[in-house]
Design an enzyme around this catalytic site. Structure first.
Site, PDB file in Angstrom:
ATOM      1  NE  ARG A  63      38.600  39.233  47.987  1.00 23.19           N
ATOM      2  CZ  ARG A  63      37.256  39.709  46.272  1.00 23.19           C
ATOM      3  NH1 ARG A  63      36.525  39.713  46.450  1.00 23.19           N
ATOM      4  NH2 ARG A  63      38.609  40.205  45.733  1.00 23.19           N
ATOM      5  CD  GLU A 102      29.951  36.248  26.547  1.00 25.05           C
ATOM      6  OE1 GLU A 102      29.670  36.158  25.668  1.00 25.05           O
ATOM      7  OE2 GLU A 102      28.899  35.935  27.917  1.00 25.05           O
ATOM      8  CB  CYS A 110      34.761  44.793  32.935  1.00 26.65           C
ATOM      9  SG  CYS A 110      35.161  43.471  31.705  1.00 26.65           S
ATOM     10  CE  LYS A 119      29.315  43.587  29.170  1.00 30.55           C
ATOM     11  NZ  LYS A 119      29.515  42.320  30.228  1.00 30.55           N
TER      12      LYS A 119
END
Ligand SMILES: NC(=O)c1ccc[n+]([C@@H]2O[C@H](COP(=O)([O-])OP(=O)(O)OC[C@H]3O[C@@H](n4cnc5c(N)ncnc54)[C@H](O)[C@@H]3O)[C@@H](O)[C@H]2O)c1
Ligand SMILES: O=c1ccn([C@@H]2O[C@H](COP(=O)(O)OP(=O)(O)O[C@H]3O[C@H](CO)[C@@H](O)[C@H](O)[C@H]3O)[C@@H](O)[C@H]2O)c(=O)[nH]1
Length: 459
Positions: free
Chosen positions: A439, A162, A273, A217
């Site tokens: 940020r 995914e 991840c 992936k």
């Protein structure tokens, strides 16, 4: 094989949104998501859609449309496996915290448990789909477990990683750059391709061998994270040379070979991840004695850790080398905007560093509650739960959060932060009032005109 019933094991950030979209686009397929975590399943079934366990823009609407029609959430794992022709394994594959490969390799125990569960209860042929991110060659292990049941049941194994990103999961699923299916059996591959074919154009459905699919992936995440570490490395150089990282990013991004996306300098990447998958890639490379390859990718993580550290170091040195007893307001705790996920969020590490220097931390995040903030800090085991509880407070209002603060640290790029009444915030802070914009979302001139001491990344 014609697919009429799908089971997905794992009702998490991937299983939930992915299956919701598959159900929406395939009204004739019954999709059931199962999980051992009863609390999570109860939350997925809550009448009140604001209580769903995962926040993703657009997700609640799709759940409302499909739940109870052809999308179901259940703890009846065995029954659901039994009745389904296709089973997705979408469980967590965290970095190992024990034994061989500790801190590097992916922990495959949950995946193995799923494979054993499927092997044990299946009485009809199944297509088993690896949706979790797995080390290259994991399909071999799953195959070995499934093919040694002694029963007359055939299993086909497909890899279907995914690529959705949190915060944009629904858009990514509805309009994917590509869907990747790795497998041996053409029949099985086409069965899965037909599920996606309900809404994804065939030319975007890529068929490969299983190993290429598994490795693609890890490689995609390594390349994406590498871009962030690359621009973050340049951001530090910018701070010493009066170059501006935004201008550099724009200038290089206009080169069509480089492209403009994923070049935002930041406090460092977080999320469940990138770090996990790169560590896994490094571990695999080392296991083949490919040390130059392993060292190359490991540097992406080293630079990311450095970026988080130098943000908090800079904050401390700017506040006259001490934050002891000072109130630091942290705006944002999630690892990026538009998600309630905090796994590996840079905010956790920056807070931990500041707490070691005895700061008092006030947190505001529109989607993260105090329980989660405390759990994230307690997980690090740096100090007692009581100390974390004493030193860190969460607020539901940004103005309360920043009242009497010595400094504000912007940790997540939530859009609402740009719309605040910054003059009001300035007026109620201790002076000089510092902003550390991790940020780069606020306007330097505007902040300085209000009176803030403003610093950002790479400028
Ligand atoms: N989060 C993302 O954005 C993302 C994107 C792409 C791929 N991935 C990969 O997808 C996988 C899942 O990630 P996630 O973020 O959805 O994880 P998650 O922790 O949110 O969800 C996993 C779920 O699996 C359940 N589970 C674990 N073992 C089980 C078992 N034996 N039986 C039934 N349920 C079980 C857990 O209770 C949990 O609810 C990981 O391999 C991850 O690397 C994640
Ligand atoms: O220019 C950028 C882009 C991202 N980030 C940070 O990088 C992290 C990861 O962001 P993102 O990749 O958008 O979210 P994830 O949900 O972690 O998605 C990544 O990880 C998923 C899990 O494997 C993959 O499916 C996705 O394709 C991949 O983008 C976050 O902390 C972001 O703030 C930056 O600092 N600068």
């Amino acid at each position: 094989m014609k697919i009429t019933k799908i089971c997905c094991i794992g009702a998490g950030y991937v299983g939930g949104p992915t299956m919701a979209v598959i159900a929406k686009k395939n009204p004739n397929i019954k999709v059931t998501i199962v999980d051992i975590n009863e609390e999570r399943i109860v939350a997925w079934n809550d009448e009140d859609l604001s209580k769903l366990p995962i926040y993703e823009p657009g997700l609640a609407e799709i759940v409302a449309e499909t739940r109870g029609k052809n999308l179901f959430f259940s703890t009846e794992i065995d029954e659901t496996i039994k009745e389904s022709e296709m089973i997705f394994i979408s469980v967590n594959t965290p970095t190992k915290t024990y034994g061989k490969g500790k801190g590097m390799a992916a922990d495959l125990k949950y995946v193995e448990l799923c494979a054993r569960n499927i092997a044990e209860v299946s009485t009809t042929d199944k297509i088993v789909v690896e949706k979790s991110t797995l080390p290259v060659r994991t399909a071999q292990a799953i195959k070995s477990i499934l093919h040694n049941t002694g029963k007359d049941v055939k299993f086909e194994i497909l890899s279907n990683p995914e690529f959705l990103a949190e915060g944009t999961a629904i858009q990514d699923l509805l309009n994917p750059d590509r869907v990747l299916i790795g497998g041996e059996s053409e029949d099985a591959i086409e069965s899965l391709a037909s599920v996606y074919g309900s809404w994804v154009p065939q030319e975007r459905i890529l068929r490969t061998n299983v190993w290429s699919s598994e490795l693609s992936k890890l490689t995609a995440n390594a390349f994406l994270a590498q871009r962030i570490s690359s621009i973050n490395a340049i951001s530090e150089l910018c701070e010493h040379t009066e170059a501006n990282v935004n201008e550099v990013a724009k200038a290089i991004g206009m080169d069509s070979r480089i492209g403009p996306k994923f070049l935002n300098a930041s406090i460092g990447f977080g999320g469940s991840c990138f770090q996990k998958d790169i560590l896994n890639l490094v571990y695999i490379a080392r296991s083949y004695n490919l040390n130059a390859v392993a060292d190359y990718w490991e540097q992406v993580i080293i630079l990311n850790d450095h970026q988080k550290r130098r943000f908090s170091d800079n904050l401390i040195s700017t506040l006259y080398n001490t934050v002891s007893g000072k109130k630091i307001a942290m705006l944002g705790w999630a690892f990026k905007k538009d998600t309630n996920d905090t796994r590996e969020s840079a905010a956790i590490y920056v807070a931990d560093h500041l707490l070691n220097e005895q700061a008092n931390i006030a947190v505001y995040d529109p989607k993260v509650n105090n329980k989660k903030v405390q759990a994230d800090l307690n997980y690090l085991n740096t100090r007692s739960e009581e100390e974390n509880n004493d030193l860190v407070k969460s607020y539901s209002d940004p103005y309360e959060t920043s009242k009497d603060a010595h400094a504000i640290a912007i940790m997540t790029e939530w859009d609402e932060f740009k719309t605040y009444d910054w003059e009001k915030i300035y007026n109620q802070m201790k002076k000089p009032a510092f902003i550390f914009d991790g940020r780069n979302i606020l306007d330097k001139t505007e902040m300085e005109n209000i009176g803030f001491e403003y610093s950002s990344i790479g400028k």
